[in-house]
Design a protein around this motif. Structure first.
Motif, PDB file in Angstrom:
ATOM      1  N   TYR A   1     -71.884   0.015   1.499  1.00 43.90           N
ATOM      2  CA  TYR A   1     -70.730  -0.158   2.236  1.00 43.90           C
ATOM      3  C   TYR A   1     -69.561  -0.679   1.041  1.00 43.90           C
TER       4      TYR A   1
ATOM      5  N   TYR B   1     -55.942   2.894   0.172  1.00 45.14           N
ATOM      6  CA  TYR B   1     -55.088   2.345   1.189  1.00 45.14           C
ATOM      7  C   TYR B   1     -54.524   0.997   0.297  1.00 45.14           C
TER       8      TYR B   1
ATOM      9  N   ILE C   1     -53.465   5.878   4.440  1.00 47.54           N
ATOM     10  CA  ILE C   1     -54.411   5.427   5.467  1.00 47.54           C
ATOM     11  C   ILE C   1     -55.398   6.370   5.856  1.00 47.54           C
TER      12      ILE C   1
ATOM     13  N   PHE D   1     -58.468   7.393   7.758  1.00 47.96           N
ATOM     14  CA  PHE D   1     -59.292   7.009   8.800  1.00 47.96           C
ATOM     15  C   PHE D   1     -60.600   7.996   8.921  1.00 47.96           C
TER      16      PHE D   1
ATOM     17  N   ALA E   1     -53.109   9.041   9.194  1.00 47.01           N
ATOM     18  CA  ALA E   1     -54.449   8.377   9.711  1.00 47.01           C
ATOM     19  C   ALA E   1     -54.985   9.232  10.760  1.00 47.01           C
TER      20      ALA E   1
ATOM     21  N   LEU F   1     -67.202   5.015  14.108  1.00 44.98           N
ATOM     22  CA  LEU F   1     -67.518   3.445  13.931  1.00 44.98           C
ATOM     23  C   LEU F   1     -67.634   3.022  12.492  1.00 44.98           C
TER      24      LEU F   1
ATOM     25  N   PHE G   1     -64.568   2.534  10.980  1.00 48.29           N
ATOM     26  CA  PHE G   1     -63.974   1.155  11.279  1.00 48.29           C
ATOM     27  C   PHE G   1     -64.616   0.066  10.682  1.00 48.29           C
TER      28      PHE G   1
ATOM     29  N   TRP H   1     -63.032  -0.529   7.472  1.00 49.80           N
ATOM     30  CA  TRP H   1     -61.655  -0.851   7.572  1.00 49.80           C
ATOM     31  C   TRP H   1     -61.571  -2.356   7.726  1.00 49.80           C
TER      32      TRP H   1
ATOM     33  N   ILE I   1     -60.111  -5.103   5.482  1.00 50.44           N
ATOM     34  CA  ILE I   1     -58.997  -5.999   5.794  1.00 50.44           C
ATOM     35  C   ILE I   1     -59.399  -7.653   6.008  1.00 50.44           C
TER      36      ILE I   1
ATOM     37  N   ILE J   1     -69.306 -10.423   4.344  1.00 53.51           N
ATOM     38  CA  ILE J   1     -69.124 -11.250   5.594  1.00 53.51           C
ATOM     39  C   ILE J   1     -69.347 -10.098   6.749  1.00 53.51           C
TER      40      ILE J   1
ATOM     41  N   GLY K   1     -63.823  -6.574  17.240  1.00 53.91           N
ATOM     42  CA  GLY K   1     -62.213  -6.504  17.637  1.00 53.91           C
ATOM     43  C   GLY K   1     -61.478  -7.587  17.424  1.00 53.91           C
TER      44      GLY K   1
ATOM     45  N   LEU L   1     -60.381  -8.245  13.965  1.00 52.61           N
ATOM     46  CA  LEU L   1     -59.371  -7.296  13.534  1.00 52.61           C
ATOM     47  C   LEU L   1     -58.138  -7.901  13.842  1.00 52.61           C
ATOM     48  N   VAL L   2     -57.802  -8.211  15.270  1.00 49.43           N
ATOM     49  CA  VAL L   2     -56.738  -8.776  15.701  1.00 49.43           C
ATOM     50  C   VAL L   2     -56.241 -10.058  15.051  1.00 49.43           C
TER      51      VAL L   2
ATOM     52  N   THR M   1     -54.931  -9.303  11.497  1.00 47.07           N
ATOM     53  CA  THR M   1     -53.778  -8.890  11.283  1.00 47.07           C
ATOM     54  C   THR M   1     -52.848  -9.796  11.816  1.00 47.07           C
TER      55      THR M   1
END
Lengths: 287, 407, 293
Positions: C15, C26, C32, C34, C88, C214, C217, C220, C224, C240, C272, C275-276, C279
């Motif tokens: 990974y 990116y 970007i 995806f 993307a 998946l 993501f 990503w 991030i 992590i 999820g 991610l929120v 950001t």
């Protein structure tokens, strides 16, 4: 196999994709990012409608309940997440919307499990019109789709808030200068986007099953339609949904059933490369 | 800023320690035999996985109540394979390396079994699975003979569908298959037997899952005017296909794998549409004492009848078969010893027994032949069982059993 | 225990390679992508098929890098004409087309039955072999880290950073951003291809359903959380992520009242939420440059 039958199947799927694409294109045009949560909002609408349907067995109540619940969710998403990210790059918002999508799916999965639920509607035999079989359920769903589209276009083109939304989509700076209050426009946008996905979810749920993954699976075709139609173009999104749905089904005698899903992606990629503004998009939308 | 980053790393270190801790807690005693249960708790196998896992625990409890195998207690370590090869590989590594299990029981999908197989073989760990892919019993995959299949392989279940179609005098079958190893394996097995018997398959379609409609696929099949459609499908897609089929109004019979024809399906499409649908599946060995014991345990754990989960019955047999083999081997868990002992305790010639306790007592006197809850449980040279099949028909919203046969 | 930790570390390193590819594309250049999993899948199948036909693993992994890199070429050409967010979505569609092709072209890929018995990275059993494998993966990863680090601090790196921050300015000084973007895409995808090849030889069984969006993501999320545009961020973020994905396996031992079915949903929900929250509150990630933004 009769091509007429394939076209009919394509339209039935294209309407659902078109509704979802309409929601995506509005958000893309006005809030300026691709909303990856649209698929899971659709799933949410499917669940909300299902419970209303089990309780009342009325199509009207089902539609209204789904719209109310999903529009509220949509508004909540805006205030809790997307408003805080205003002014950030489209990518930040896209990533955040993927996060929101996962959270919606998680909540649905924990609450209702991963098993399938169904709208317990009575299945009926088809009408036969000129040798073509038409199922009453499909007619009903098409009617729902047309009513929803009429209402959405009514809001967009015949009300003041709709004109403001389109003005922001055309040119947000100009709109601001001319005294449009962005907060109100954004709140209305998310309510409308939620309502559209809700109806798409109810239609998909009635046609198939309700499970936590159904919306996610339809997200890519819906994105494809939104781009194909031209970002920010409501008519384009619906037309593109129908065209992609029909093209996908009509391609099956040539490419078979596995590759038919790839057809809409291939169309999307080709459109983006050769005509990036899509069918109805404006030239300024490019780059 | 610098300190900040170091804090992050320190936190990470603490996290790793937390992950490692349970392994330390589980430090093991010498007279315990650990067995791994790697079932599909989530993913497409989830309707069966929990029942399989609880059955394995219940069967191990019964073994321990009878004094353990070869004087050693059995301890089950359970993991979720998530019906996903990648997740299952890590879970299997944990079972093998941390928990030091002697066998892995109850992998369900072919993808998971094929992914776990090389790990089990390398570590000399037995693998008992319920997957259909014929490849799992070929010398190429099962080189050391450590894998045992407790379910019908695809060729056998396909042959069972052919047998049903022959009995019901169908002449124009068509097939529809979900695009994965099991869906295609089922209809290919059917075609092989059917064509060997001189028949012809009038149309066949393979469809991609997760679509809003399968009507174009369905109409292609219906256009060939079949008298029966044989499927390799799962619950969700079967629900959608049957709903769409009923709305076309064209009459045709359906023969569908048993795992897709459940009370849920009948409820979803309604009794009118479901009337007359046929299903075929490996059948539990309902008249045998082993099944009664399993049924009681399953009712207790899941509050559902044992007939509803043939994979759980197979898991019940896995535990009994394995522990009887360990008993016969005098407590040894060496895989190469056990693979021979499993056939010794399960195959004919010997006193028929239906539980671990009974078998343990009979072993003192001589040879035994364990007759399972899922089948008579006789393994052939490749490690496959030859199960009995049942055929059901939906009548008045209920599944009614019609035939029992070997295929 | 040791071999299990080795297994987690092995998967993590694979990974990390993907995350490094994304960091280059990116984080450093602003592309970007995806469709990471598409290039990952191309690498996995290329190397597996070659190795199954007798090609030594070293060569087949190299071939995987080349094929995955070349397949990024047309995507790179598309990227020149597209807005970031359109790009993307195109890459997302590309990955799906790759998966459908792998599913359908049975003559080559054995379709949904998958490829089994792929030769392992290192023949052998037991803990010692597991550590040899970790050592090999670690060597590849360190080489990749070195490569990206060098790229980031070279004149080339300054130009791609400038493309990310202000493409027009780069054009104004007479450099063609297109050429640089394509090069970055090809190199990043080649890294993903190597990761895929190593994955195939590590797991020894591949099937198209393993290569769904998946996975993209997850990568990503790692980038991030770790910190966009930082090599250390890719490593820490992936650590992590693995802690989180594997940790939930052990969490079940401590929280028995949560059923495994719910655990699967909770796992995706926490992804999820992370991610929120990242950001909104920490767009620069854990290892990010706190002086900027």
């Amino acid at each position: 196999m009769s091509y007429l039958v394939l076209v009919q199947n394509g339209i039935a799927q294209g309407l659902i994709i078109g509704l979802a694409a309409l929601s995506i294109t509005l958000v893309f045009g006005i809030a300026r990012f691709p909303n990856a949560a649209a698929g899971d909002m659709l799933t949410f609408g499917g669940y909300a409608g299902l419970f209303a349907f089990s309780a009342t067995h009325s199509l009207l109540a089902t539609g209204l309940a789904a719209i109310a619940a999903t529009a509220l969710l949509s508004l909540l998403m805006y205030y809790a997440v997307f408003r805080r990210l205003a002014g950030r790059s489209a990518v930040s918002l896209l990533v955040a919307s993927i996060g929101v999508a996962f959270m919606i799916r998680a909540v649905l999965g924990v609450s209702f499990g991963h098993g399938q639920l169904v709208y317990e509607i009575e299945l009926t035999r088809p009408y036969i019109v000129g040798g073509v079989r038409v199922s009453p359920l499909d007619l009903k769903l098409a009617l729902i789709a047309f009513v929803t589209l009429a209402a959405a276009f009514g809001v967009l083109y015949m009300t003041s808030i709709g004109r403001q939304m389109r003005a922001v989509a055309d040119n947000s700076d100009l709109a601001r200068v001319s005294g449009i209050r962005p907060q109100r426009v954004m709140a209305s946008l998310w309510l409308l986007a939620g309502a559209l996905t809700a109806i798409a979810g109810v239609m998909l749920g009635m046609k198939t099953i309700v499970a936590p993954e159904i919306g996610w699976e339809i997200l890519l075709p819906a994105f494809a339609a939104a781009i194909f139609g031209g970002i920010g173009s409501p008519i384009g999104a619906v037309a593109a949904g129908l065209i992609l749905g029909v093209a996908q089904e009509l391609s099956t005698p040539l490419v078979g059933f596995t590759y038919k899903i790839a057809v809409s992606f291939a169309v999307m990629c080709a459109v983006l490369v050769f005509r990036p503004r899509g069918l109805f998009g404006k030239a300024e939308a490019v780059r | 800023m610098r300190g900040n980053r170091r804090d992050v790393l320190r936190g990470l270190g603490a996290g790793v320690a937390l992950v490692a801790m349970p392994a330390v807690v589980r430090a093991q005693g010498a007279d315990i035999i650990r067995i791994g249960a790697l079932n599909p708790i989530t993913g497409s196998g989830s309707p069966y996985g929990s029942g399989m896992q609880k059955t394995i625990f219940a069967a191990a409890e019964a073994v321990n109540a009878a004094g353990g195998a070869g004087g050693r207690k059995i301890e089950i370590v359970a993991e979720d394979g998530q019906t996903s090869p990648q997740a299952a590989v890590l879970a299997a590594k944990k079972l093998i390396e941390i928990n030091k299990v002697s066998a892995i029981l109850g992998t369900w999908s072919s993808g998971v079994s094929l992914a776990v197989a090389p790990l089990a073989e390398n570590a000399n760990v037995l693998l008992m699975h319920t997957s259909g892919a014929p490849a799992l019993s070929t010398p190429k995959v099962n080189g050391k003979g450590l894998f045992f299949r407790f379910h019908a392989n695809n060729e056998r279940s396909g042959a069972a569908f052919a047998e049903l179609c022959k009995r019901r005098k169908f002449t124009r079958p068509a097939t529809m298959a979900f695009n994965n190893a099991s869906g295609i394996g089922n209809v290919d097995g059917f075609r092989k037997t059917w064509e060997a018997g001189g028949g012809k398959v009038v149309e066949s379609v393979v469809y991609e899952p997760n679509q809003p409609s399968y009507r174009s696929e369905l109409q292609k099949v219906l256009a060939a005017n079949p008298d029966v459609i044989v499927t390799g499908s799962y619950l969700a897609d079967t629900t959608i296909i049957l709903r769409e089929w009923f709305q076309t109004g064209q009459a045709v019979a359906w023969a569908i794998p048993g795992w897709a024809v459940t009370p849920e399906l009948i409820r979803a499409i309604g009794p009118t549409a479901a009337e007359g649908i046929m299903s075929v599946d490996a059948i539990s060995n309902e008249d045998d004492p082993a099944f009664k014991a399993f049924d009681a345990a399953y009712q207790k754990a899941m509050s559902k009848p044992g007939q509803s989960n043939v994979y759980a019955a197979e898991c019940w047999d896995m535990v009994n078969c394995l522990t009887l083999a360990i008993e016969a081997a005098g407590g040894s868990v060496d895989a190469n010893t056990l693979k021979a002992k499993i056939r010794e305790v399960a195959n004919p010639d010997g006193q028929k027994v239906g539980s671990f306790a009974e078998g343990k007592a009979a072993l003192k006197k001589g040879k035994i032949n364990y007759e399972g809850a899922s089948s008579a449980l006789d393994f052939d040279a490749t490690g496959d069982v030859k199960p009995t099949f049942g055929a059901w028909t939906v009548e008045g919203g209920k599944l009614v059993q019609k035939y029992k046969f070997q295929a | 225990m040791d071999a299990y930790l080795a297994a987690i570390v092995s998967v993590m390193l694979i990974y990390v390679l993907l995350a490094l590819g994304l960091t280059l594309q990116y984080g450093l250049t602003g592309l970007i992508n995806f469709g990471m999993v598409g290039f990952f899948a191309i690498g996995a199948y290329t190397s597996a098929l070659l190795a199954l036909h007798g090609v030594p693993v070293v060569l087949s992994v190299a071939a995987a890098a080349v094929v995955a890199g070349i397949s990024a070429w047309p995507i790179g050409l598309a990227s020149l004409r597209l807005r970031d967010d359109y790009f993307a979505i195109v890459t997302l569609g590309f990955a799906e087309i790759v998966r459908l092709t792998l599913t359908s072209e049975k003559w080559l890929t054995n379709g949904v039955q998958g490829l089994s018995r792929i030769p392992p990275i290192y023949e052998g059993t037991g803990t010692a072999a597991a550590f040899v494998i970790v050592a090999i993966l670690l060597a590849v990863t360190v080489a990749a880290i070195f490569l990206i680090h060098r790229v980031a601090h070279s004149p080339f790196g300054r130009i791609i950073a400038a493309i990310r921050d202000n493409e027009e300015a780069v054009q104004a000084i007479g450099k063609d951003p297109a050429r640089f973007k394509i090069q970055v895409l090809v190199v990043g995808s080649a890294l993903a291809g190597i990761a895929g090849a190593l994955y195939a030889h590590y797991v020894t069984y591949i099937v198209p359903e393993q290569f769904v969006a998946l996975a993209t993501f997850y990568v990503w999320m790692a980038v991030i959380m770790g910190g966009v545009g930082r090599v250390s961020g890719a490593v820490v973020g992936t650590a992590i992520l693995m802690f989180f994905l594997e940790g939930s396996r052990f969490l079940g031992d401590f929280l028995p009242w949560i059923s495994s079915v719910q655990m699967a949903s909770i796992r995706i929900g926490v992804v999820g939420l992370a991610l929120v929250l990242f950001t909104i509150y920490r767009p620069q990630g854990l290892m990010g440059d706190f002086t900027k933004r």
